[in-house]
Design an enzyme around this catalytic site. Structure first.
Site, PDB file in Angstrom:
ATOM      1  N   HIS A  81       7.058  89.396  53.409  1.00 56.21           N
ATOM      2  CA  HIS A  81       7.400  88.128  53.445  1.00 56.21           C
ATOM      3  C   HIS A  81       6.932  87.530  52.215  1.00 56.21           C
ATOM      4  O   HIS A  81       5.542  87.349  52.108  1.00 56.21           O
ATOM      5  CB  HIS A  81       7.114  87.441  54.535  1.00 56.21           C
ATOM      6  N   TYR A 211       7.582  77.371  60.878  1.00 53.76           N
ATOM      7  CA  TYR A 211       6.742  76.607  61.502  1.00 53.76           C
ATOM      8  C   TYR A 211       7.275  75.110  61.740  1.00 53.76           C
ATOM      9  O   TYR A 211       7.632  74.677  60.730  1.00 53.76           O
ATOM     10  CB  TYR A 211       5.319  76.525  60.942  1.00 53.76           C
ATOM     11  N   PRO A 303      -3.957  81.076  66.665  1.00 50.06           N
ATOM     12  CA  PRO A 303      -3.102  81.848  66.150  1.00 50.06           C
ATOM     13  C   PRO A 303      -1.975  80.960  64.927  1.00 50.06           C
ATOM     14  O   PRO A 303      -1.357  81.914  64.196  1.00 50.06           O
ATOM     15  CB  PRO A 303      -2.169  82.461  67.206  1.00 50.06           C
TER      16      PRO A 303
END
Length: 400
Positions: A81, A211, A303
């Site tokens: 990525h 996100y 996380p």
């Protein structure tokens, strides 16, 4: 299962407590350097390999796995990525990781797969891994002759003498608890929410991670492979998995995403669903006599920044370097500096994970002032290449 006979297990150079990725990688690196070790794991091998964990690997992590000889399948099946998206107010900000970090990227490759690869390599090398090791206790770690006692169903009570103990047994393990309270300082922040995660056998919503900040809470769209997606939504700590049907979960996820991204969401029955609380935690120092802590035994990160496994790997880098120098060069400089070296990187990762978590989640108790601060933070990030560069450098991983 790679067990060792009782008569050959009375003495080794390093006892590694904990058979997760940190312990297994450390054992493999030590074996490659000709250092004897034994791994003790409380659970069965099948249980360890069934745990669903994170899967975003930093550049330094992938490099170390390759150097340990366990990077071939990762390079074949892992997904490189080069960027990620941050969704806010219905729009997205793209962070070009490769460009902003000077050519570095991350690899999407599940922790379970890393563990499989490490087990296969240890099996081939003949490194002993003892499963279902109960009642593990460390003795005389402050002296020159430490030893570890435990028992297994197959062999009963056991004792292994060693030079060093590596505590890789996680947050709830016995190793950190062995250190006297007056010699250990801990730092902790508990967040007032959790992550509800769902694993679904459907193609991901897009190739790169998303996100998302929303007035209803945070969301994350991730993946394990091109046909296996991992999604998360921020939830209350009072929620139970049973409260969230698959339909409710995907409805909520779609609401929190920009329309153009939500349109690509493929729903399906969940194959795993769980709620994880979020916390930041650090224990100092990471050494007590001949006991060295690594991974979750010493620190926990939320996380959000994908740092948990990667921090464990960086600990293993520092600890393996120190032990190899001790045995090969009679040099204890790296052993003496292990805690300082590891914690310097730990605290930088803690800072980044705290910052990212604080910016992108909803904190109900912070009120309108807190919300405006978050908006200003995002606006600054969106308008500043320097801020985006800082995010990218931390996300791909600071150098060891």
């Amino acid at each position: 299962m790679n067990e060792i006979p009782l008569q050959s297990a009375n003495r080794t150079q390093v006892v590694v407590v904990g058979g997760g990725p940190a312990g297994l990688l450390l054992a493999l690196l030590l074996h490659r350097a000709g250092i004897e070790c034994v791994v003790l794991e409380r659970r069965t091998r099948d249980y360890v390999l069934s745990r669903i964990r994170a899967g975003v690997l930093e550049q330094g992590t992938t490099d170390l796995l390759r150097s340990a000889g366990v990077g071939a399948r990762m390079d074949r099946e892992g997904l490189v990525h080069e960027g990620l998206d941050i969704a806010w107010r219905g729009e997205t900000l793209h962070i070009d990781l490769r460009e902003l970090s000077g050519g570095k990227t991350v690899m999407v490759y599940g922790q379970t797969e890393v563990t499989h690869d490490l087990y296969d390599a240890l099996d081939e090398a003949g490194v002993p891994v003892l499963h279902e090791a109960e009642d593990v206790r460390l003795h005389d770690v402050e002296g020159d002759a430490p030893f570890v006692t435990f028992r297994t169903m197959a062999t009963g009570e056991r004792r292994i003498e060693c030079d060093f103990v590596a505590g890789c047994d996680g947050f709830h393990g016995v190793c950190r608890a062995t250190i006297p309270a007056e010699k250990l300082e801990t730092f902790e922040r508990v967040y007032p929410f959790g992550w509800l995660g769902v694993l679904v056998r459907k193609p991901p919503i897009q190739e790169e991670l998303v996100y998302a900040h929303h007035s209803r809470g945070f969301a994350l769209c991730s993946l394990r492979n091109p046909q296996l997606s991992r999604y998360y939504v921020q939830c209350s700590l009072e929620d139970r998995v049973e409260d969230w049907s698959d339909e409710r979960f995907f409805d909520e996820l779609a609401i929190r995403l920009p329309d153009r991204i939500a349109a690509n969401l493929q729903r399906g029955p969940s194959i795993e669903k769980s709620i994880a609380p979020l916390r930041s935690f650090v224990a100092e120092p990471m050494r007590h006599g001949r006991l060295f802590l690594a991974g979750d035994a010493a620190h926990i990160v939320p996380p959000t920044g994908a740092k948990g496994l990667n921090l464990a790997v960086s600990d293993v880098h520092y600890l393996s370097r120190a032990l190899i120098a001790h045995y090969h060069e009679r040099d204890d400089g790296f052993l003496d500096s292990y805690s300082t070296d590891a914690l310097a990187r730990v605290w930088k990762a803690e800072r980044f994970s705290w910052w990212f978590t604080s910016m992108i989640h909803r904190f109900e108790d912070d009120g309108s002032f807190g919300q405006r601060i978050q908006e200003a933070e995002f606006d600054f990030l969106a308008s500043s290449k320097a801020a985006q560069t800082a995010l990218a450098e931390n996300y791909v991983g600071l150098p060891f």
